[in-house]
Design a protein around this motif. Structure first.
Motif, PDB file in Angstrom:
ATOM      1  N   THR A 297      -5.874 -20.671  25.868  1.00 56.52           N
ATOM      2  CA  THR A 297      -5.428 -19.570  24.998  1.00 56.52           C
ATOM      3  C   THR A 297      -4.123 -19.095  25.139  1.00 56.52           C
ATOM      4  N   SER A 298      -3.174 -19.771  25.436  1.00 51.19           N
ATOM      5  CA  SER A 298      -1.774 -19.198  26.128  1.00 51.19           C
ATOM      6  C   SER A 298      -1.509 -19.431  25.009  1.00 51.19           C
ATOM      7  N   VAL A 299      -0.829 -20.632  25.383  1.00 48.25           N
ATOM      8  CA  VAL A 299      -1.015 -21.267  24.019  1.00 48.25           C
ATOM      9  C   VAL A 299      -0.901 -21.685  22.944  1.00 48.25           C
ATOM     10  N   VAL A 300      -1.920 -21.514  22.625  1.00 47.74           N
ATOM     11  CA  VAL A 300      -2.997 -21.829  21.106  1.00 47.74           C
ATOM     12  C   VAL A 300      -3.511 -20.380  20.266  1.00 47.74           C
ATOM     13  N   HIS A 301      -4.239 -19.702  21.371  1.00 47.55           N
ATOM     14  CA  HIS A 301      -4.752 -18.731  20.987  1.00 47.55           C
ATOM     15  C   HIS A 301      -3.337 -17.211  20.295  1.00 47.55           C
ATOM     16  N   PHE A 302      -2.995 -16.919  21.773  1.00 42.79           N
ATOM     17  CA  PHE A 302      -2.313 -15.625  21.786  1.00 42.79           C
ATOM     18  C   PHE A 302      -1.333 -15.806  20.228  1.00 42.79           C
ATOM     19  N   PRO A 303      -0.798 -16.798  19.910  1.00 43.12           N
ATOM     20  CA  PRO A 303       0.504 -16.436  18.994  1.00 43.12           C
ATOM     21  C   PRO A 303      -0.164 -16.901  18.176  1.00 43.12           C
ATOM     22  N   LEU A 304      -1.692 -17.382  17.629  1.00 47.28           N
ATOM     23  CA  LEU A 304      -2.751 -17.116  16.049  1.00 47.28           C
ATOM     24  C   LEU A 304      -2.902 -15.767  16.278  1.00 47.28           C
ATOM     25  N   ASN A 305      -3.529 -15.160  16.812  1.00 51.66           N
ATOM     26  CA  ASN A 305      -3.975 -14.070  17.006  1.00 51.66           C
ATOM     27  C   ASN A 305      -3.053 -13.368  17.029  1.00 51.66           C
ATOM     28  N   GLU A 306      -1.788 -13.385  17.350  1.00 51.03           N
ATOM     29  CA  GLU A 306      -0.304 -12.234  17.240  1.00 51.03           C
ATOM     30  C   GLU A 306      -0.139 -12.897  15.399  1.00 51.03           C
ATOM     31  N   ALA A 307       0.012 -14.052  15.066  1.00 53.10           N
ATOM     32  CA  ALA A 307       0.122 -13.920  13.288  1.00 53.10           C
ATOM     33  C   ALA A 307      -0.669 -13.435  12.573  1.00 53.10           C
ATOM     34  N   LEU A 308      -2.488 -12.475  13.230  1.00 53.27           N
ATOM     35  CA  LEU A 308      -3.294 -12.366  12.517  1.00 53.27           C
ATOM     36  C   LEU A 308      -3.129 -11.175  11.702  1.00 53.27           C
ATOM     37  N   THR A 309      -2.939 -10.390  13.636  1.00 50.19           N
ATOM     38  CA  THR A 309      -1.941  -9.115  14.032  1.00 50.19           C
ATOM     39  C   THR A 309      -0.687  -8.588  13.096  1.00 50.19           C
ATOM     40  N   ALA A 310      -0.097  -9.146  12.273  1.00 52.97           N
ATOM     41  CA  ALA A 310       1.177  -9.499  12.172  1.00 52.97           C
ATOM     42  C   ALA A 310       0.836  -9.469   9.933  1.00 52.97           C
ATOM     43  N   ALA A 311      -0.755 -10.126   9.848  1.00 54.52           N
ATOM     44  CA  ALA A 311      -0.462  -9.933   8.966  1.00 54.52           C
ATOM     45  C   ALA A 311      -0.780  -8.383   8.135  1.00 54.52           C
ATOM     46  N   GLY A 312      -0.834  -7.468   9.386  1.00 56.34           N
ATOM     47  CA  GLY A 312      -1.177  -6.068   8.171  1.00 56.34           C
ATOM     48  C   GLY A 312      -2.191  -5.427   7.939  1.00 56.34           C
TER      49      GLY A 312
END
Length: 173
Positions: free
Chosen positions: A104-119
């Motif tokens: 979760t920490s290594v894979v999902h958190f960064p992907l979740n941040e990328a989804l949030t960064a999309a705006g």
């Protein structure tokens, strides 16, 4: 007053329940949520994933997400002293619970941040690119997370079953 073996069993039960709740979360995402989102359009996918990321920041989820490996670790420590025969199962449960947190920490958190960064999905310039960059990795590793958390649940459940059998045989003596 509760004896140390009973306290160890209570901790093991709580670790098992917390890991079961985590396994259920990842299982339902693997079997229902992500396949359903894959059928939708890019906007729906990104919007839903952004909302999931917000909704999972709550005390109930965080208690089991962090509590599952923490309680399993406490069970490892308590069973090392009180019930060494269960130690291997409890240790396996802990390691698998930790694997889930690491994924979760290594894979999902960064992907979740990328989804949030999309705006906001209504204003994001290229939702298709965001989805392409996140969806398959998120889903694939979520399936791995479902396996590790389910295996943690199984290992801790085995320890509980063995513990229960030991308690019954000791009470007959």
């Amino acid at each position: 007053m509760i004896d140390s073996r009973r306290a160890a069993t209570v901790v093991l039960l709580l670790a098992t329940v917390a890991n079961g709740l985590q396994a259920g979360t990842y299982y339902i995402f693997a079997c229902g949520v992500m396949p359903g989102l894959e059928l939708g359009d890019d906007r729906t996918f990104v919007a839903a994933m952004q909302q999931f990321n917000v909704s999972f920041i709550n005390p109930w989820f965080l208690a089991t997400f962090l509590g599952a490996p923490l309680l399993a670790l406490i069970a490892v420590v308590t069973h090392r002293r009180t019930r060494p025969a269960l130690w291997a199962w409890v240790t396996a449960g802990f390691l698998l619970a930790m694997a889930t947190v690491v994924i979760t920490s290594v894979v999902h958190f960064p992907l979740n941040e990328a989804l949030t960064a999309a705006g906001p999905p209504d204003r994001a310039p290229n939702l298709h690119a965001v989805r392409e960059a996140t969806a398959s990795t998120w889903s694939g590793w979520n399936t791995v997370r479902a396996v590790t958390s389910t295996a943690a649940l199984a290992a801790l459940s085995c320890a509980l079953l063995i513990s229960s059998g030991q308690d019954r045989s000791e009470s007959r003596r």
